[in-house]
Design a protein around this motif. Sequence first.
Motif, short mmCIF file in Angstrom:
data_model
loop_
_atom_site.label_atom_id
_atom_site.label_comp_id
_atom_site.label_asym_id
_atom_site.label_seq_id
_atom_site.Cartn_x
_atom_site.Cartn_y
_atom_site.Cartn_z
N ASN A 500 0.84 -1.19 0.00
CA ASN A 500 0.00 0.00 0.00
C ASN A 500 0.88 1.25 0.00
O ASN A 500 2.10 1.16 -0.15
CB ASN A 500 -0.96 -0.02 1.20
N LYS A 501 0.27 2.40 0.21
CA LYS A 501 1.03 3.65 0.15
C LYS A 501 2.01 3.78 1.30
O LYS A 501 2.96 4.57 1.22
CB LYS A 501 0.05 4.83 0.15
N ASN A 502 1.79 3.04 2.37
CA ASN A 502 2.72 3.03 3.49
C ASN A 502 3.80 1.97 3.35
O ASN A 502 4.53 1.69 4.31
CB ASN A 502 1.96 2.81 4.80
N GLN A 503 3.88 1.34 2.17
CA GLN A 503 4.86 0.31 1.86
C GLN A 503 4.73 -0.91 2.77
O GLN A 503 5.72 -1.56 3.14
CB GLN A 503 6.29 0.88 1.97
N HIS A 504 3.50 -1.23 3.14
CA HIS A 504 3.22 -2.41 3.95
C HIS A 504 2.61 -3.50 3.07
O HIS A 504 1.69 -3.23 2.29
CB HIS A 504 2.26 -2.10 5.09
N THR A 505 3.10 -4.71 3.22
CA THR A 505 2.50 -5.86 2.54
C THR A 505 1.37 -6.41 3.42
O THR A 505 1.26 -6.07 4.60
CB THR A 505 3.56 -6.95 2.30
N PRO A 506 0.51 -7.26 2.87
CA PRO A 506 -0.56 -7.84 3.71
C PRO A 506 -0.03 -8.58 4.94
O PRO A 506 -0.66 -8.55 5.99
CB PRO A 506 -1.28 -8.79 2.75
N TYR A 507 1.13 -9.23 4.83
CA TYR A 507 1.68 -9.97 5.97
C TYR A 507 2.07 -9.03 7.10
O TYR A 507 1.86 -9.33 8.28
CB TYR A 507 2.88 -10.78 5.51
N THR A 508 2.66 -7.87 6.76
CA THR A 508 3.10 -6.93 7.80
C THR A 508 1.96 -6.07 8.32
O THR A 508 2.15 -5.34 9.30
CB THR A 508 4.20 -6.02 7.24
N CYS A 509 0.77 -6.13 7.70
CA CYS A 509 -0.37 -5.32 8.15
C CYS A 509 -1.06 -5.93 9.36
O CYS A 509 -1.84 -5.25 10.03
CB CYS A 509 -1.40 -5.16 7.02
N THR A 510 -0.84 -7.19 9.60
CA THR A 510 -1.56 -7.87 10.69
C THR A 510 -0.60 -8.31 11.77
O THR A 510 0.57 -8.59 11.50
CB THR A 510 -2.33 -9.09 10.14
N THR A 511 -1.11 -8.33 12.99
CA THR A 511 -0.35 -8.85 14.13
C THR A 511 -0.93 -10.16 14.64
O THR A 511 -0.45 -10.69 15.64
CB THR A 511 -0.35 -7.82 15.28
N SER A 512 -1.96 -10.66 13.94
CA SER A 512 -2.60 -11.90 14.36
C SER A 512 -1.71 -13.09 14.00
O SER A 512 -1.24 -13.22 12.87
CB SER A 512 -3.97 -12.04 13.68
N LYS A 513 -1.50 -13.96 14.96
CA LYS A 513 -0.67 -15.14 14.73
C LYS A 513 -1.34 -16.10 13.75
O LYS A 513 -0.68 -16.69 12.89
CB LYS A 513 -0.41 -15.84 16.06
N LEU A 514 -2.68 -16.23 13.85
CA LEU A 514 -3.41 -17.14 12.95
C LEU A 514 -3.35 -16.65 11.51
O LEU A 514 -3.17 -17.44 10.58
CB LEU A 514 -4.86 -17.27 13.41
N SER A 515 -3.49 -15.32 11.32
CA SER A 515 -3.43 -14.77 9.96
C SER A 515 -2.05 -14.97 9.36
O SER A 515 -1.92 -15.31 8.18
CB SER A 515 -3.80 -13.29 9.99
N ARG A 516 -1.01 -14.78 10.14
CA ARG A 516 0.35 -14.97 9.62
C ARG A 516 0.65 -16.43 9.33
O ARG A 516 1.40 -16.74 8.40
CB ARG A 516 1.36 -14.41 10.62
N GLU A 517 0.03 -17.32 10.11
CA GLU A 517 0.20 -18.75 9.83
C GLU A 517 -0.40 -19.12 8.47
O GLU A 517 0.10 -20.00 7.78
CB GLU A 517 -0.43 -19.58 10.94
N VAL A 518 -1.50 -18.45 8.10
CA VAL A 518 -2.11 -18.70 6.78
C VAL A 518 -1.13 -18.33 5.67
O VAL A 518 -0.95 -19.08 4.70
CB VAL A 518 -3.43 -17.90 6.64
N PHE A 519 -0.46 -17.16 5.79
CA PHE A 519 0.53 -16.76 4.78
C PHE A 519 1.71 -17.74 4.75
O PHE A 519 2.18 -18.12 3.66
CB PHE A 519 1.04 -15.34 5.10
N LYS A 520 2.21 -18.15 5.92
CA LYS A 520 3.36 -19.06 5.96
C LYS A 520 3.02 -20.41 5.33
O LYS A 520 3.82 -20.99 4.59
CB LYS A 520 3.82 -19.25 7.40
N LYS A 521 1.84 -20.90 5.64
CA LYS A 521 1.42 -22.19 5.09
C LYS A 521 1.29 -22.13 3.57
O LYS A 521 1.72 -23.03 2.85
CB LYS A 521 0.09 -22.60 5.73
N PHE A 522 0.71 -21.02 3.08
CA PHE A 522 0.58 -20.87 1.62
C PHE A 522 1.95 -20.78 0.96
O PHE A 522 2.17 -21.35 -0.12
CB PHE A 522 -0.25 -19.63 1.32
N ALA A 523 2.89 -20.04 1.59
CA ALA A 523 4.23 -19.91 1.01
C ALA A 523 4.96 -21.26 0.99
O ALA A 523 5.71 -21.55 0.05
CB ALA A 523 5.03 -18.89 1.82
N LYS A 524 4.72 -22.08 1.99
CA LYS A 524 5.38 -23.39 2.00
C LYS A 524 4.78 -24.33 0.97
O LYS A 524 5.50 -25.13 0.36
CB LYS A 524 5.24 -23.99 3.41
N GLU A 525 3.44 -24.24 0.78
CA GLU A 525 2.80 -25.11 -0.21
C GLU A 525 3.05 -24.65 -1.64
O GLU A 525 2.98 -25.46 -2.57
CB GLU A 525 1.29 -25.15 0.07
#
Length: 647
Positions: A500-525
Amino acid sequence: MSRKQDLCQEVIFNEYFNQMFDETVAPVQLDTSEADEPKTPKTQWISEKSDGKLACSYCQVIFPDVQVQREHYKLDWHRYNLKQSLGEKSSVTEEEFNQKTANDDISSISGSDSEEEENSLDTYATAQGKMFLKNKSGQIFSLYKCIFISNKKQEVSEINYYKKFKETCQDNKQWTILMLGGGHFAGAVFDYLTPVVHKTFHCYTVRAGQGGSQSSKDGKSGGSHPKSAGASLRRYNEQALVDHVTKILSSWSEEIKKSSLVFFRASGPYNRGVLFGGKEPLLDRTDPRLRPIPFSTGRATYAEVKRVHFELCTASVYGSLSEAVSQFAQQKTPERDSRRGKVRTINRAKSREVVERPLPGAPSESNSDDEQEANIVSALLEVSFEGLEEFTDSLTPEQRSLRKKKPKKSKNQKLKEKEEARKKNLIDIASKGNVLLLEEVLNERLKTFDHMSKESVAQECFNEALDNDGNSFLHLAAMNEHEDLLQYLLNNQADPCLKNKNQHTPYTCTTSKLSREVFKKFAKENPDKYNYNKAHIPTNALTEEELAEKKRAQRKVKRVKEKEKKKENHLKQQEEDHKQRFLNLSDREKRALAAERRIMNVQGKVIARCFLCGVDIAGKVPFEYLDNRFCSIDCLKGHRMKSTQKV
């Protein structure tokens, strides 16, 4: 209060009350008039003079003609006797009725304001949400009706009160109280009078000043929802309220299952939706244990929950029926309390006097001699139109045309407003995490661009910047912590590398552990689909099995180090023991031991120690005097001083 008095308050869980509540308990439906005046059966009035004549059987009078009979039916005396007949009571004569109404006492004339109706046990019980029961000893109990009746259509006579009381109050004394309203939640599970678990919290969901929840305001505003900070905070808190209540009731599920009754208060459709809405509602509407709280309550607090529980489980015990009548007659129903001031009374037993008044158009009779004729004077007036001028308008033609014509919106402006409305709708869908609506949006886009593949359309649709900050669907879903929506977007070509305009990616926009696990799992698959370093998604994250294996290896290394350290400490302890034993020897014994060691180790290593400190001096040049050997000159001096002191 003492139990010896005629009226006392008892907790229905007590053993004393359980003994009074026997199998003969039945509801009481009786007016207070029974205590003062016994009912007399209505007998048919037949007069010898009334045969073939006009008569009133309620008032026991005969009329000479039809006109008098009609006038009689309009009297309050007749209406009073008619009401007495409906109550199976004896009628009164006209003289007795006049005596009753002589003191302007007309409370018994009107059917709606009758004392009997106001003072009846049924009326009082209905106003209080209670019911009156009577046992074989003649004692009267006043309890809340909801303890026995779960269905409004259920007849009172069909209920086995002793069985219901035994199930809900004797065998199982655990009740659950839940209160929700205005962003406040309070709940507790009571066993007898002791709270087993309880919890209260508050979320800011009600609009200050205007009242009402934010969801109801959004529902009325259509597609254009308020964008203020307060509105956004209230929307977030509404979801947080649902999550908190769900978490609490889920943790209490076992205690709620054990409860014999569940009382709740949820005012408004939003609060009822929290408890009973959704695919998996927290409470089942068909549960026979559910009871709404039958009286008005205050704000949902723990103190209010305790008050509600104590009020529900408290019964009033009257010594007898007459005592119950006298007690509740002193209390006032809401209708009775609402009357303020004196009521103007009229003696309706007497006929209204007929006053003859002249008709509006009839001429009045008067002496023509006393009246004077009015002289009509007419005059001709001339009206001049010379001073009139033509109407002049102060506006110019250009101003007049601007006032008449409304400014029309240009085509580009209309398209811009339409585009803004579309993006608002998409932002709302992403903020709420509605996957089904997002699928509908994708299907509509596929119908519009049927010549393109689904992957291309999804990539173009889900990677669009929706707001002024340049946030995409993935950004909004990550900010609002909607894991299902994140998984759906990632599976449908949503790019996690967008910034976005603040140079944040979707992963860095959230502090939720569950949401970040979704990104990590997708990156591994999907390791080769995107540049995950650009998306700031760590790809070297270990799985649970790998983490377990790593911990096992670390524990093994730690055990080896501890074993080596233990062995080293053991050797040091042995050395200290040998050293101490050597120091305990006398100088002669030390010289003898040194000579013995030299003889025994001619071919090997000779162990020699300092005669004072016991340090190994093998391979070193010792300091000697009188065949005594030392590691340093200080030890030599110390030994000489020691020998001198002995002498």
